[in-house]
Design a protein around this motif. Structure first.
Motif, PDB file in Angstrom:
ATOM      1  N   TYR A 652       0.808  -1.212   0.000  1.00  0.00           N
ATOM      2  CA  TYR A 652       0.000   0.000   0.000  1.00  0.00           C
ATOM      3  C   TYR A 652       0.844   1.267   0.000  1.00  0.00           C
ATOM      4  N   ASN A 653       2.049   1.223   0.596  1.00  0.00           N
ATOM      5  CA  ASN A 653       2.884   2.421   0.657  1.00  0.00           C
ATOM      6  C   ASN A 653       3.845   2.526  -0.527  1.00  0.00           C
ATOM      7  N   LEU A 654       3.661   1.645  -1.534  1.00  0.00           N
ATOM      8  CA  LEU A 654       4.463   1.701  -2.758  1.00  0.00           C
ATOM      9  C   LEU A 654       3.569   1.705  -4.004  1.00  0.00           C
ATOM     10  N   ILE A 655       2.377   2.237  -3.844  1.00  0.00           N
ATOM     11  CA  ILE A 655       1.397   2.205  -4.929  1.00  0.00           C
ATOM     12  C   ILE A 655       1.923   2.891  -6.188  1.00  0.00           C
ATOM     13  N   ASN A 656       2.645   3.986  -6.033  1.00  0.00           N
ATOM     14  CA  ASN A 656       3.180   4.701  -7.194  1.00  0.00           C
ATOM     15  C   ASN A 656       4.690   4.524  -7.318  1.00  0.00           C
ATOM     16  N   TYR A 657       5.170   3.366  -6.849  1.00  0.00           N
ATOM     17  CA  TYR A 657       6.572   2.987  -7.042  1.00  0.00           C
ATOM     18  C   TYR A 657       6.599   1.941  -8.155  1.00  0.00           C
ATOM     19  N   PHE A 658       7.404   2.200  -9.190  1.00  0.00           N
ATOM     20  CA  PHE A 658       7.386   1.345 -10.364  1.00  0.00           C
ATOM     21  C   PHE A 658       8.784   0.784 -10.620  1.00  0.00           C
ATOM     22  N   THR A 659       8.846  -0.528 -10.746  1.00  0.00           N
ATOM     23  CA  THR A 659      10.091  -1.234 -11.024  1.00  0.00           C
ATOM     24  C   THR A 659       9.917  -2.049 -12.299  1.00  0.00           C
ATOM     25  N   ALA A 660      10.963  -2.781 -12.667  1.00  0.00           N
ATOM     26  CA  ALA A 660      10.857  -3.658 -13.834  1.00  0.00           C
ATOM     27  C   ALA A 660       9.728  -4.662 -13.638  1.00  0.00           C
ATOM     28  N   ARG A 661       9.488  -5.028 -12.387  1.00  0.00           N
ATOM     29  CA  ARG A 661       8.399  -5.956 -12.069  1.00  0.00           C
ATOM     30  C   ARG A 661       7.039  -5.291 -12.251  1.00  0.00           C
ATOM     31  N   TRP A 662       6.963  -3.997 -11.904  1.00  0.00           N
ATOM     32  CA  TRP A 662       5.728  -3.229 -12.045  1.00  0.00           C
ATOM     33  C   TRP A 662       5.983  -2.071 -13.007  1.00  0.00           C
ATOM     34  N   PRO A 663       5.966  -2.286 -14.304  1.00  0.00           N
ATOM     35  CA  PRO A 663       6.272  -1.210 -15.263  1.00  0.00           C
ATOM     36  C   PRO A 663       5.214  -0.115 -15.218  1.00  0.00           C
ATOM     37  N   TYR A 664       5.661   1.084 -15.491  1.00  0.00           N
ATOM     38  CA  TYR A 664       4.786   2.247 -15.442  1.00  0.00           C
ATOM     39  C   TYR A 664       3.920   2.327 -16.703  1.00  0.00           C
ATOM     40  N   PRO A 665       2.628   2.581 -16.550  1.00  0.00           N
ATOM     41  CA  PRO A 665       1.747   2.708 -17.724  1.00  0.00           C
ATOM     42  C   PRO A 665       1.911   4.072 -18.374  1.00  0.00           C
ATOM     43  N   LYS A 666       2.937   4.216 -19.202  1.00  0.00           N
ATOM     44  CA  LYS A 666       3.288   5.516 -19.778  1.00  0.00           C
ATOM     45  C   LYS A 666       2.202   6.019 -20.735  1.00  0.00           C
ATOM     46  N   LEU A 667       2.219   7.336 -20.926  1.00  0.00           N
ATOM     47  CA  LEU A 667       1.309   7.957 -21.884  1.00  0.00           C
ATOM     48  C   LEU A 667       1.674   7.557 -23.306  1.00  0.00           C
ATOM     49  N   ASP A 668       0.697   7.593 -24.194  1.00  0.00           N
ATOM     50  CA  ASP A 668       1.010   7.357 -25.599  1.00  0.00           C
ATOM     51  C   ASP A 668       1.759   8.571 -26.160  1.00  0.00           C
ATOM     52  N   THR A 669       2.417   8.367 -27.274  1.00  0.00           N
ATOM     53  CA  THR A 669       3.274   9.401 -27.864  1.00  0.00           C
ATOM     54  C   THR A 669       2.500  10.682 -28.170  1.00  0.00           C
ATOM     55  N   PHE A 670       1.277  10.533 -28.667  1.00  0.00           N
ATOM     56  CA  PHE A 670       0.483  11.711 -29.016  1.00  0.00           C
ATOM     57  C   PHE A 670       0.194  12.565 -27.786  1.00  0.00           C
ATOM     58  N   SER A 671      -0.220  11.939 -26.696  1.00  0.00           N
ATOM     59  CA  SER A 671      -0.546  12.680 -25.477  1.00  0.00           C
ATOM     60  C   SER A 671       0.686  13.379 -24.923  1.00  0.00           C
ATOM     61  N   GLN A 672       1.835  12.669 -24.936  1.00  0.00           N
ATOM     62  CA  GLN A 672       3.066  13.267 -24.433  1.00  0.00           C
ATOM     63  C   GLN A 672       3.475  14.463 -25.297  1.00  0.00           C
ATOM     64  N   SER A 673       3.359  14.329 -26.608  1.00  0.00           N
ATOM     65  CA  SER A 673       3.717  15.427 -27.514  1.00  0.00           C
ATOM     66  C   SER A 673       2.817  16.634 -27.303  1.00  0.00           C
ATOM     67  N   LYS A 674       1.537  16.391 -27.030  1.00  0.00           N
ATOM     68  CA  LYS A 674       0.594  17.479 -26.800  1.00  0.00           C
ATOM     69  C   LYS A 674       0.958  18.249 -25.532  1.00  0.00           C
ATOM     70  N   ILE A 675       1.374  17.531 -24.489  1.00  0.00           N
ATOM     71  CA  ILE A 675       1.785  18.177 -23.238  1.00  0.00           C
ATOM     72  C   ILE A 675       2.991  19.083 -23.477  1.00  0.00           C
ATOM     73  N   ILE A 676       3.961  18.575 -24.216  1.00  0.00           N
ATOM     74  CA  ILE A 676       5.181  19.342 -24.504  1.00  0.00           C
ATOM     75  C   ILE A 676       4.856  20.559 -25.372  1.00  0.00           C
ATOM     76  N   GLU A 677       3.988  20.368 -26.359  1.00  0.00           N
ATOM     77  CA  GLU A 677       3.624  21.469 -27.256  1.00  0.00           C
ATOM     78  C   GLU A 677       2.932  22.588 -26.483  1.00  0.00           C
ATOM     79  N   GLU A 678       2.015  22.225 -25.595  1.00  0.00           N
ATOM     80  CA  GLU A 678       1.315  23.237 -24.795  1.00  0.00           C
ATOM     81  C   GLU A 678       2.292  23.979 -23.894  1.00  0.00           C
ATOM     82  N   TYR A 679       3.255  23.255 -23.343  1.00  0.00           N
ATOM     83  CA  TYR A 679       4.253  23.895 -22.475  1.00  0.00           C
ATOM     84  C   TYR A 679       5.065  24.915 -23.271  1.00  0.00           C
ATOM     85  N   LYS A 680       5.533  24.522 -24.437  1.00  0.00           N
ATOM     86  CA  LYS A 680       6.357  25.422 -25.257  1.00  0.00           C
ATOM     87  C   LYS A 680       5.573  26.662 -25.683  1.00  0.00           C
ATOM     88  N   ASN A 681       4.300  26.475 -25.994  1.00  0.00           N
ATOM     89  CA  ASN A 681       3.482  27.604 -26.447  1.00  0.00           C
ATOM     90  C   ASN A 681       3.201  28.603 -25.324  1.00  0.00           C
TER      91      ASN A 681
END
Length: 924
Positions: A652-681
């Motif tokens: 319970y105290n490692l819910i947002n701890y991610f290892t090779a055993r528990w890989p992180y559910p990363k954002l898709d490329t489009f969503s990540q690019s949109k975040i970066i684009e909004e930041y730059k703008n």
């Protein structure tokens, strides 16, 4: 008085002074068993009486007399000494000793831990573990003398009626000692017994030998815990107690008169501990003692890592040669033929176990066993990734990636009602988030004590949980969460098939319990997958009455009536329950649970009103609410239903701890690019806030944050020639040397923001293995509201003292012990106080405009450079030294490992971070 007894008395008195009355009583009773004079008799009895009074228990001298013998100080009936020789293999040792602590049952058990020349890490852990427990006594050999001599050391110290020699690579299970005791006393001629195991030669289950004809090392079935296997064996066993010529020495119970007549193990012929138990069995048999297998006891055997496989094989061969030389080939051959025949009575049991645990037949039992025994399970105090040695009735799946585990909203088979007592309205958003994991149509009953927040609470739930029927009620501050549940919504809740009860729990009186709410709510509502599993369990198993979380680690020794029995008895009598002062069922400590409505009918039918409950006066015990909390289990059980304790498959105290055993559910490329684009703008050219981090020596990858703040510049310092800038990092090159210098350079950057962040007003340090998922603005707003504070950090979720942190650093081998000791003793000599707080430094904010900040950071950098490099050891000392304050960035035991605003990754190959593919690459 013997020196040993004097040491025991000092230990008991120290425990008593610290309020550890149960542990102190265990040691006092042990002293009474061994007392050779009446000089201390009255004093020991007085201490026991006082300790029981403070625990709300009565003192009956005849009861204590029964525990230690017919008369105080005269007998040793029903006592057990367990001897555990240890030589390194710390991970196995921890599991063994913790399992012993959990499964002492009702015996007066003393554990003699014989440290046979182990390495520093193992020795240090043993010293700390045994020093804090009254029934564990540590004996240390300055060098390794071998298994046989180590066991004999313990045998010579033992004084109890029964003695168990136990390998340190074992895990004992619930009921193991009772089963061995029952077996050894089933026939007066039996002198030695042993349990079944996965790896104990003739005592093996479920398979005796492998395909090569060697004794099997049976792996733990994939879906089953050690405790579940043990419980299944208890159910299937016929208690045949087969008589055998040999008992495996991994777990070896003897009666006192066996040692008296047979003597100790043969140290000369079997110095390394291979063959010594067979020799002892033959010697005991020659004197007329019978040996038996307790076929309803199960002890898991991991096969020690103290020696490698080849060395163990060689030692076994040498032991066999010594055994044949001493007793002759003919006798050994006869005895081996005899045991092969005698253990045949266990073949049926082996087949039943194998079929049920390993096959796919219809006879396979589900690993979730609902006819559980009342044996409490506790969470771990420290961060631990595995629970492989803990027995628990149910492990719930936590899968944060399955947000669509159910269709968006569904009507389940059961009508669901949820009660939330929201005393702390500042936790409103937290509960909106976790209650959104219930993807069923349900009714939410919310009780609050502040009428000024009625509109805010009603509006927020209506907007954020539109599929939920919401009822909000103002209640008096009586009876904590239980009073509002029963007096405010009792009649309505009783109409639902399934009930969930949660509340905004805080424990301001006890810092150890600051993350207790998180532990409870995450187990019950932590993810869509978790909730779906719980609801389906109730849908498909009508015998389940209540499911509640494992106990928080701080509750050890607290699962009892305490001072509440009198009021519990009153409540029980008026609601038709029978309870006994001598025992209690498990109950949902912290009073959060899922329950079947019918299982609580007796409680709901009482018709409690607000006036029945006590006015809140910060009581820690003795109220009607405390009584009902302890009676929940009785209501469920006496209504014909079962109780289940549960834990998550991810701590319970490692819910947002991610290892090779528990890989992180990363954002898709489009969503990540949109975040970066909004930041730059949106990014401005004159930002005064810098988020800065460092990647040195190729230790981590540059993180692609999922939330970017346009008012912030992101600076990445590195010694690498090429680093992905992820589209938003400003990559800055620094020079370092070897790996050690690279790590130290990262700390140098962290502690020197004035050197590396010229022109900025605020420096936000974040470790290179941390990803930002949420908005940084609430954290930065803390600085705006508190401009007179120089440093903002996260309170360490477990420790609040740099002296304890120093112990943890040394135990984990994270730094040179001598250097740490020297540093800490310097702090102590200057008068730095204990328990003065501990800041985690993986995420912190420095107000660079504050007049004290420069002095703080320079002194901190000096400490990290000239003393121990572990920077957490020195920051609070530095703040104290310059008389400066700090402000917490998180509350209630939250950290980067479990905050929803962050993802915390393992380092290097253990990282659960998979970098996005389409990112910019910068040369530096």
């Amino acid at each position: 008085m013997m020196t040993n007894n004097l040491n025991l008395l000092k230990t008991a008195n120290a425990l008593f002074r610290e309020g550890e009355y149960i542990k102190a009583e265990e040691v006092y009773l042990r002293l009474l068993r061994n007392l050779d004079s009446s000089a201390l008799l009255d004093q020991l009895k007085f201490n026991i009486k006082l300790g029981r009074k403070r625990r709300g228990l009565s003192f009956h001298e005849q009861t204590i007399s029964g525990l230690i013998g017919k008369e105080l100080g005269s007998g040793k009936l029903g006592t057990v000494d367990v001897i555990v020789p240890v030589f390194n293999a710390l991970k196995d040792v921890e599991k063994c000793l913790l399992s012993l602590e959990r499964n002492a049952e009702d015996f007066l058990m003393t554990v003699y831990v014989i440290n046979d020349g182990s390495d520093f890490e193992t020795s240090d852990w043993l010293r700390r573990f045994c020093a804090s427990r009254g029934t564990f006594y540590l004996v240390e050999h300055s060098k390794n003398k071998g298994y046989t001599k180590a066991v004999n050391t313990g045998l010579r110290m033992s004084t109890s009626d029964y003695i168990v020699t136990l390998n340190s690579d074992t895990v004992v299970t619930r009921g193991w000692l009772t089963a061995l005791y029952r077996c050894i006393n089933s026939d007066r001629s039996i002198g030695i017994v042993g349990p079944l195991s996965n790896a104990a030669s003739w005592q093996n289950v479920p398979t005796l030998k492998d395909s090569d004809g060697n004794f099997s090392v049976n792996p733990l079935p994939e879906r089953f815990s050690i405790e579940q296997v043990a419980k299944f064996i208890r159910r299937k066993s016929s208690r045949a107690y087969p008589r055998v010529p040999f008992v495996n020495g991994f777990c070896f119970m003897m009666k006192r008169d066996v040692i008296k007549n047979v003597g100790f193990l043969d140290e000369q012929a079997f110095p390394t501990g291979y063959g010594e138990e067979n020799d002892y069995c033959l010697r005991a048999s020659s004197l007329g003692y019978q040996l038996a297998i307790a076929d309803d006891a199960y002890v898991y055997h991991a096969k020690s890592k103290s020696f490698g496989h080849e060395k163990r094989k060689k030692l076994s061969q040498l032991g066999g040669q010594a055994l044949r030389k001493k007793h002759g080939e003919k006798l050994l051959s006869e005895k081996i033929s005899e045991i092969a025949e005698k253990v045949g009575v266990l073949d049926t049991l082996r087949r039943d176990i194998y079929t049920s645990l390993y096959s796919n037949s219809s006879d396979v039992e589900d690993p979730v066993d609902f006819s559980i025994e009342s044996s409490p399970v506790f969470s771990e105090k420290e961060y631990k990734l595995d629970y492989d040695y803990c027995g628990t009735p149910l492990v719930l799946p936590y899968n944060s990636q399955r947000a669509d585990a159910l269709s968006p909203i569904t009507n389940g088979k059961l009508d669901i009602g949820v009660h939330l007592h929201l005393f702390y309205v500042d936790l409103l958003d937290e509960f909106v988030s976790i209650l959104s994991n219930i993807k069923y149509n349900y009714t939410l009953y919310v009780s609050i004590c502040d009428e000024n927040n009625y509109n805010k609470v009603s509006r927020t739930f209506a907007e954020k949980l539109p599929w939920v029927r919401v009822r909000v009620k103002i209640t008096e501050n009586r009876g904590r969460d239980i009073g509002p549940m029963l007096s405010g919504f009792g009649k309505a809740l009783s109409q639902h098939d399934l009930i969930c009860h949660v509340h905004s729990k805080r424990s301001p009186h006890n810092i150890a319990k600051r993350d207790w709410r998180h532990q409870l709510t995450r187990t019950l509502l932590g993810s869509v997958t978790t909730v779906e599993c719980i609801v389906k369990l109730f849908e498909e198993n009508e015998n389940i009455g209540m499911l509640f979380p494992e106990y928080h680690w701080s509750l050890r020794e607290q699962i009892h009536w305490g001072t509440n029995f009198a009021i519990c008895q009153e409540v029980a009598e008026e609601t038709g329950l029978y309870i006994s002062k001598k025992s209690t069922l498990m109950f949902p400590a912290g009073s959060m649970f899922w329950a079947r409505g019918k299982a609580l009918t007796k409680l709901f039918d009482r018709g409690y009103t607000e006036l029945d409950f006590d006015v809140e006066k910060s009581q820690v015990d003795g109220t009607l609410a405390h009584a009902i909390e302890r009676l929940f289990g009785e209501y469920v059980k006496q209504s014909g239903y079962e109780l289940i304790q549960a834990r998550l498959d991810k701590p319970y105290n490692l819910i947002n701890y991610f290892t090779a055993r528990w890989p992180y559910p990363k954002l898709d490329t489009f969503s990540q690019s949109k975040i970066i684009e909004e930041y730059k703008n949106q990014k401005r050219d004159n930002n005064r806030i810098a988020v800065y981090s460092a990647i040195m020596g190729g230790y981590d990858n540059a993180i692609a944050h999922e939330a970017l703040d346009a008012s912030v510049d992101y600076l990445m310092f590195t010694d690498q020639k090429m680093v992905d800038d992820r589209g938003f990092w400003k990559v800055l090159r620094v020079t370092s040397g070897n790996d050690t210098e690279s790590v130290n350079m990262a700390r140098h950057i962290k502690t020197n923001p004035y050197q590396f962040l010229p022109g900025y007003d605020v420096g936000v340090w974040i470790d290179g293995n941390v990803l930002v998922k949420g908005d940084l603005k609430p954290y930065l707003d803390l600085l705006k509201r508190n401009p007179n504070v120089p440093v903002f950090g996260i309170p360490h979720p477990i420790r609040n003292c740099i002296y304890k942190e120093a112990d943890a650093v040394i135990s984990a081998g994270k730094a040179d012990p001598d250097k740490v000791y020297e540093q800490i003793e310097r702090y102590r000599s200057e008068g730095y106080p204990e328990n003065n707080g501990l800041v985690e430094t993986n995420f912190m904010i420095v107000n660079l405009k504050h007049p004290s900040s420069k002095q703080i950071m320079e002194l901190w950098s000096k400490e990290v450079t000239e003393s121990c490099h572990r920077d957490q050891l020195s920051l609070n000392y530095v703040l104290w030294k310059v008389n400066a304050s700090w402000h917490p960035l998180m509350k209630d035991g939250m950290s980067l490992r479990d905050s929803p605003d962050f993802a915390y990754f393992g380092h290097g190959k253990n990282s659960g971070y998979v970098a996005p593919r389409e990112v910019a690459t910068s040369k530096v």
